[in-house]
Write a protein that holds these residues in place. Structure first.
Motif, PDB file in Angstrom:
ATOM      1  N   MET A 190       4.440  15.832  -6.111  1.00  0.00           N
ATOM      2  CA  MET A 190       4.781  14.472  -5.905  1.00  0.00           C
ATOM      3  C   MET A 190       4.199  13.724  -7.170  1.00  0.00           C
ATOM      4  O   MET A 190       3.403  13.769  -7.616  1.00  0.00           O
ATOM      5  N   GLY A 191       5.155  12.906  -7.511  1.00  0.00           N
ATOM      6  CA  GLY A 191       4.831  12.142  -8.549  1.00  0.00           C
ATOM      7  C   GLY A 191       5.042  10.520  -8.543  1.00  0.00           C
ATOM      8  O   GLY A 191       5.726  10.075  -7.713  1.00  0.00           O
TER       9      GLY A 191
ATOM     10  N   LEU B  11       0.751  -1.056  -0.079  1.00  0.00           N
ATOM     11  CA  LEU B  11      -0.056  -0.142  -0.080  1.00  0.00           C
ATOM     12  C   LEU B  11       0.921   1.172   0.176  1.00  0.00           C
ATOM     13  O   LEU B  11       1.020   1.913   1.039  1.00  0.00           O
ATOM     14  N   PHE B  12       1.372   1.711  -1.264  1.00  0.00           N
ATOM     15  CA  PHE B  12       2.517   2.567  -1.350  1.00  0.00           C
ATOM     16  C   PHE B  12       2.062   3.164  -2.631  1.00  0.00           C
ATOM     17  O   PHE B  12       1.738   2.606  -3.588  1.00  0.00           O
ATOM     18  N   ALA B  13       2.378   4.626  -2.690  1.00  0.00           N
ATOM     19  CA  ALA B  13       2.442   5.273  -3.854  1.00  0.00           C
ATOM     20  C   ALA B  13       3.793   6.524  -3.820  1.00  0.00           C
ATOM     21  O   ALA B  13       3.716   6.985  -2.703  1.00  0.00           O
ATOM     22  N   GLY B  14       4.325   6.493  -4.868  1.00  0.00           N
ATOM     23  CA  GLY B  14       5.468   7.405  -4.734  1.00  0.00           C
ATOM     24  C   GLY B  14       6.552   7.216  -5.592  1.00  0.00           C
ATOM     25  O   GLY B  14       6.595   6.325  -6.769  1.00  0.00           O
ATOM     26  N   GLY B  15       7.824   7.765  -5.250  1.00  0.00           N
ATOM     27  CA  GLY B  15       8.854   7.708  -6.147  1.00  0.00           C
ATOM     28  C   GLY B  15       9.758   8.957  -6.144  1.00  0.00           C
ATOM     29  O   GLY B  15      10.836   9.058  -6.339  1.00  0.00           O
ATOM     30  N   MET B  16       8.719  10.016  -6.533  1.00  0.00           N
ATOM     31  CA  MET B  16       9.275  11.420  -6.588  1.00  0.00           C
ATOM     32  C   MET B  16       8.782  12.330  -5.902  1.00  0.00           C
ATOM     33  O   MET B  16       7.577  12.690  -5.931  1.00  0.00           O
ATOM     34  N   ASN B  17       9.212  12.602  -4.679  1.00  0.00           N
ATOM     35  CA  ASN B  17       8.629  13.428  -3.374  1.00  0.00           C
ATOM     36  C   ASN B  17       9.627  14.670  -3.699  1.00  0.00           C
ATOM     37  O   ASN B  17      10.703  14.794  -3.295  1.00  0.00           O
ATOM     38  N   ILE B  18       9.176  15.938  -4.205  1.00  0.00           N
ATOM     39  CA  ILE B  18       9.793  17.067  -4.398  1.00  0.00           C
ATOM     40  C   ILE B  18       9.496  18.019  -3.512  1.00  0.00           C
ATOM     41  O   ILE B  18       8.456  18.096  -3.161  1.00  0.00           O
TER      42      ILE B  18
ATOM     43  N   VAL C 181      13.572  10.059  -2.977  1.00  0.00           N
ATOM     44  CA  VAL C 181      12.970   9.018  -3.228  1.00  0.00           C
ATOM     45  C   VAL C 181      12.299   8.145  -2.055  1.00  0.00           C
ATOM     46  O   VAL C 181      12.790   7.317  -1.480  1.00  0.00           O
ATOM     47  N   SER C 182      10.973   8.803  -2.147  1.00  0.00           N
ATOM     48  CA  SER C 182      10.024   8.161  -1.071  1.00  0.00           C
ATOM     49  C   SER C 182       8.739   8.593  -1.482  1.00  0.00           C
ATOM     50  O   SER C 182       8.446   9.004  -2.449  1.00  0.00           O
ATOM     51  N   GLY C 183       7.637   8.146  -0.663  1.00  0.00           N
ATOM     52  CA  GLY C 183       6.241   8.325  -0.953  1.00  0.00           C
ATOM     53  C   GLY C 183       5.480   8.183   0.188  1.00  0.00           C
ATOM     54  O   GLY C 183       5.813   8.096   1.552  1.00  0.00           O
ATOM     55  N   TYR C 184       4.167   7.830  -0.033  1.00  0.00           N
ATOM     56  CA  TYR C 184       3.194   7.663   1.174  1.00  0.00           C
ATOM     57  C   TYR C 184       2.387   6.377   1.253  1.00  0.00           C
ATOM     58  O   TYR C 184       2.145   5.850   0.115  1.00  0.00           O
TER      59      TYR C 184
END
Length: 571
Positions: free
Chosen positions: A530-531, A316-323, A465-468
């Motif tokens: 956020m991407g 249960l994760f979404a992310g990769g580009m946390n600007i 390189v993170s997400g939520y």
């Protein structure tokens, strides 16, 4: 509220999906190798070795790893808002947890259905009359904090007062629906809570999914009082803190003799802070009882481990580009980042060797298997030329080194990478090369896993390189991510803020989530903060015989659906 989560393979969060090759210790659960879509059978994504508590050995010990422990243990604050912090505290403090399948008045099942949690709230009833809502909560008469303070109307009032606005000095992650609460009062007793709102609030479980002890009554206590201090006296749960060793980075907990609910099976739970490579060695040596292997390096190193099962499901994760838009302030540079990225190539690096496929996800808020999902990724034309065009259109031109710059300022920044997993580093390096090809000067800021909460919570990064974590409903997430008054990037506008405020009063789930997704689509296209590169699998190596642990979808981000039933099969 959504927890921050790093991409590294050792994050102790959420679930995992599938490989064809299995360790010789055996495999349990589905052989799924593809992300699920709307209408699919979500039971394929659950693998916990489910057993009734009565059939397990009474007592015993479980030791689990975390990427970081502390230093801020306030899960409601920006500095403490991490998946590891939630995983650590849920066994001891489910009354306060605001994510992870259980929290305060609510609990969530595997597929995301929310019901009242009778350990704390025996019933929650909502009535709307003349455009206003009254919510009546009957609190469990036995519910009491460890220090003897009753869990009653005072806890609900304190939670509302702290979370209702980001302007009161409290470093909250999001005010959520609390801004629409007009009053919180006692009913027939302090154990009956009457909540009135200025407008209807949906879903009702967006309120009081986590309660804050009345003693946390000032910005000073809230913002600084949990640094290095868990405050076990302000907790309530089936386990209690036995020892926190900040030098050894370990936390030990034992059954709570003051707990009024179901008694836990285990006699001891220990969490250890370990880097990714150390987790692998510790599992192989029998020092810990489970470890994530979401990239090929740990999987291959763990493959064949004696007395180990492989359990798989969806992460249960979404992310990769946390600007961080406070550091990368030019929206044209942020747009160029989105345009430069080849997400399919990045996923091939990330999932190399794992026999895992998924389509490009375009939402931070919902997974593709949600019936409410839509693709909101704001850039259709991608690649180096598309990135350079975005910069050129904004007045950038290449300097003598080929770096796009404007008014003498180059498009330059660093990507923060956490932990020592080789695949995660390869992912970051591939991302770096893609951005460099797009005309940007990009370096890598390498950090330890233990620094994750401090760096991200303190906004000490350019791009990460993170997400939520991802929940079953987008209502809370849309405010946390895209309301200009609450999102950490401080991006947005009055028009979007009004749309966010209005959607909270839409009762129909499909209509409300559609409105939330449209806000995300518009925000992404305007601000590029956020991407989503990936969702991904969770692959867990688990000690054979450990029951009720593993990928659990929405019921548990820590892979433990119910801490009172976690335990060992009888030998």
């Amino acid at each position: 509220m959504r927890n921050l989560n790093r991409i590294g393979g050792a994050a102790a969060i959420a679930a995992a999906l599938a490989l064809t090759a299995c360790g010789s210790g055996g495999s349990t659960g589905p052989e799924t190798a593809k992300g699920q879509e709307a209408g699919s059978d979500l039971s394929k994504l659950i693998s916990i070795n489910e057993k009734p508590a009565a059939d397990l050995e009474q007592g015993g010990k479980v030791t689990l790893p975390l990427g970081n422990i502390g230093p801020d243990f306030n899960g409601f604050s920006n500095n403490g808002n991490s998946a590891d912090n939630s995983a650590l505290q849920i066994p001891m403090n489910p009354v306060a947890m605001n994510s992870g399948g259980i929290g305060g008045c609510w609990k969530v099942d595997f597929v995301g259905k929310v019901t009242a949690n009778p350990d704390f709230c025996e019933s929650v009833d909502s009535e709307v009359k003349d455009g206003k809502q009254t919510i009546t909560i009957k609190v469990n008469p036995k519910a009491t904090y460890n220090d003897g303070t009753p869990i009653d109307v005072k806890a609900f009032q304190n939670t509302w007062n702290i979370l209702k606005s980001p302007d009161n000095g409290y470093d909250i992650v999001s005010s959520g629906a609390y801004q629409f609460v007009e009053s919180v009062e006692a009913g027939s007793s302090d154990k009956e809570v009457i909540v009135k709102t200025t407008q209807p609030v949906y879903p009702v479980d967006s309120l009081f999914f986590g309660l804050i002890h009345p003693a946390v009554n000032s910005p000073e206590v809230f913002n600084e009082g949990f640094n290095g201090n868990m405050h076990p006296e302000w907790m309530a749960g089936p386990f209690k803190l036995d020892q926190y060793d900040p030098a050894a980075k370990t936390v030990t907990m034992v059954p709570n003799d003051k707990w009024w609910g179901n008694k836990p099976v285990l006699a001891n739970v220990t969490f250890r802070q370990l880097e990714s490579s150390a987790q692998i060695a510790a599992f192989k040596n029998g020092e810990i009882d489970a470890v994530s292997a979401n990239t090929i390096t740990p999987y291959k190193q763990l493959e064949g481990t004696k007395d180990a099962d492989i359990r798989r499901g969806q992460r249960l994760f979404a992310g990769g580009m946390n600007i961080n838009a406070q550091k990368i302030t030019d929206v044209a540079v942020r747009k160029a980042i989105f345009a430069a990225v080849d997400r399919e190539a990045l996923r091939k690096v990330r999932f190399n060797g794992l026999n895992w496929e998924e389509p490009s996800s375009g939402s931070m808020m919902l997974l593709p298997f949600s019936e409410y999902y839509q693709d909101n990724y704001p850039v259709k034309e991608t690649g180096p030329d598309a990135a350079k065009k975005a910069l050129t259109d904004a007045g950038y031109a290449p300097n003598a080194n080929g770096i796009m710059e404007k008014d003498g300022k180059p498009a330059a920044f660093k990507i923060s990478n956490f932990g020592d997993d080789p695949t995660t580093l390869a992912f970051t390096q591939t991302l770096q090369k893609q951005l460099q090809a797009g005309g940007m000067d990009v370096g890598i800021d390498q950090r330890a896993s233990a620094d994750f909460g401090k760096v991200i919570g303190g906004r000490d990064f350019d791009m990460s390189v993170s997400g939520y974590t991802v929940g079953p409903d987008a209502t809370d997430a849309v405010k946390q991510y895209y309301d200009s008054k609450t999102n950490e990037n401080q991006l947005g506008d009055a028009e979007l803020d009004k749309k966010i405020a209005d959607l909270a009063s839409i009762e129909d789930n499909a209509e409300r989530n559609k409105a939330a997704m449209e806000v995300e689509k518009e925000h992404m296209a305007k601000y590029f903060s956020m991407g989503v590169v990936m969702n991904g699998p969770q692959i867990s190596f688990v000690r054979t015989g450990l029951a009720n642990y593993g990928p659990s979808l929405f019921q548990s981000l820590s892979q433990v659906p119910d801490w009172t039933t976690l335990g060992w099969e009888k030998k």
